[in-house]
Scaffold this motif. Sequence first.
Motif, PDB file in Angstrom:
ATOM      1  N   LYS A 212       0.804  -1.214   0.000  1.00 47.78           N
ATOM      2  CA  LYS A 212       0.000   0.000   0.000  1.00 47.78           C
ATOM      3  C   LYS A 212       0.846   1.278   0.000  1.00 47.78           C
ATOM      4  CE  LYS A 212      -3.493  -2.498   2.649  1.00 47.78           C
ATOM      5  NZ  LYS A 212      -4.206  -2.595   3.947  1.00 47.78           N
ATOM      6  N   ALA A 321     -12.632   2.944  -1.103  1.00 48.95           N
ATOM      7  CA  ALA A 321     -12.066   1.665  -1.514  1.00 48.95           C
ATOM      8  C   ALA A 321     -13.111   0.745  -2.139  1.00 48.95           C
ATOM      9  CB  ALA A 321     -11.432   0.973  -0.308  1.00 48.95           C
ATOM     10  N   ALA A 322     -14.335   0.744  -1.573  1.00 51.78           N
ATOM     11  CA  ALA A 322     -15.374  -0.160  -2.061  1.00 51.78           C
ATOM     12  C   ALA A 322     -16.724   0.298  -1.538  1.00 51.78           C
ATOM     13  CB  ALA A 322     -15.101  -1.592  -1.614  1.00 51.78           C
ATOM     14  N   GLU A 335     -14.806  -7.408   5.000  1.00 52.52           N
ATOM     15  CA  GLU A 335     -13.799  -6.787   4.135  1.00 52.52           C
ATOM     16  C   GLU A 335     -12.981  -5.764   4.915  1.00 52.52           C
ATOM     17  OE1 GLU A 335     -11.733  -6.185   0.553  1.00 52.52           O
ATOM     18  OE2 GLU A 335     -13.175  -7.733   1.099  1.00 52.52           O
ATOM     19  N   HIS A 341      -7.584  -3.240   1.978  1.00 49.90           N
ATOM     20  CA  HIS A 341      -7.982  -2.110   1.153  1.00 49.90           C
ATOM     21  C   HIS A 341      -7.228  -0.842   1.559  1.00 49.90           C
ATOM     22  CE1 HIS A 341     -10.307  -1.880   4.838  1.00 49.90           C
ATOM     23  NE2 HIS A 341     -10.519  -0.603   4.602  1.00 49.90           N
TER      24      HIS A 341
END
Length: 349
Positions: A212, A321-322, A335, A341
Amino acid sequence: MSVAETMRAVRIAEHGGPEVLRLAEVAVPAPQAGEVLVRVGAVALNNTDLWTREGAYGRPGDPEALSGWRGPLDFPRIQGADVAGRVVAVGAGVDEGLVGRRVVVDPAIYDGDGPDANPVGLMGSERDGGYAEYVTAPAGHAHDVTESPLTDDQLAALPTAYGTALGMIERGRMREGETVLVSGASGGVGLALTQIARARGARVIAISSGSKIDAVREAGAHEVLDRARDVVGQVRAAAPEGIDVALDVVAGDLVSEGLPLLREGGRWVIAGALGGYGATFDVRRLYLHNAQVIGSAMHTPTHFGLLMDLARRAAVQPVIAATFPLEQAARAQEELARRGHVGKIVLHP
C-alpha cells in the motif's frame, strides 16, 4: 418531503461476529424536539463498528468486559456512525428551512454544549446510527454541506476518520514545518492524518504495509516506511533529528519503541490500539525530554466545524475503496476486518 412509515435497517441484538448483523424492517424514527430526520445517502464503515459489534472496548477496571464505545449497549442497536444524506423532516423547534438540505452528521455525543466539549458517546453505539434508510440526529449535529462538490460517499467518509484525525492534530498542537510520524497510514484515519497534516505544511513520514506504500504516497506522504521492516531504524534514517509529533492509531509495541524518537518537547498522540492496548515504556524518556503522551478520542464540536469547512471547499479528497448495498453489511465488515484495502468502505441503504 414524503417519508415512509417503515425502513430497512441492519441491527445487532448481541455482541459477536458478522453473523449478528441482521437486516430488519423497522419503523422510521420520528424526529424529537430539536432533532432532524435524515434520509441516508451513504454510511461509511469504521473500526468502531467492528469493535462495538464485538464488544471489544472493555470498561474501566475490566478491560475484558464486553462493551460498546463507552459502556453497555441497549440492544437491538442500529450500527453506523458516519452518515451523509438529506434532511427530510424536522422536530419541534427546528428551522424547517433545513428540509431538503444536504448534510453530514456529527456522530459524537458530547459531555456538554460548549465548543470544546468531549465526546462521551457515539452514534451507532450509544444511539442508533446510519445502517438504515433513515436516522435522527440533533439538529446542531447536521452540518449543511449542500454546496460541497464531494460525493455522498466521500462526505460519509469524513466524520469519524477525518474527525479523529483532526482531533489528533489539534490536540497534538502540530505546527507548519514540523516532522510528523503517521502509523496505520493506509487506513481511514491514517489517510486522513496524512492528507490533513500535509495540507497544513508538515513533513509527513508514514508507516504502511508494502503493498500500500504507493497509495499512501499518493495521499501526500513525503516518505512511506514499510511496517514489515525495522520501523525504528527507518524512522531514524528518514528523520535523524527526530519526530515532533507522532499520530498513532496502532499503539502497542510502537509506543514502547517509538517514544525515544521524539524530539525535545515532542508529542505522541494515540487514538487507536490496532497493535494492542498494552504498552510499556521508559518514563524517563518523557520527563527528561519534556515529551507528552496524549489520548485523543475523536473530535470536539470546534474540530468538527473545521472539518466541515474543509468539506465545503473539497480541501480533502477521501479515498473510497469499495461500496456495498445495505443488505451486505456483514460482508462489508468482513472486508474491513481483512484490511486489504486503502481508503473507506461505504454502504448504500
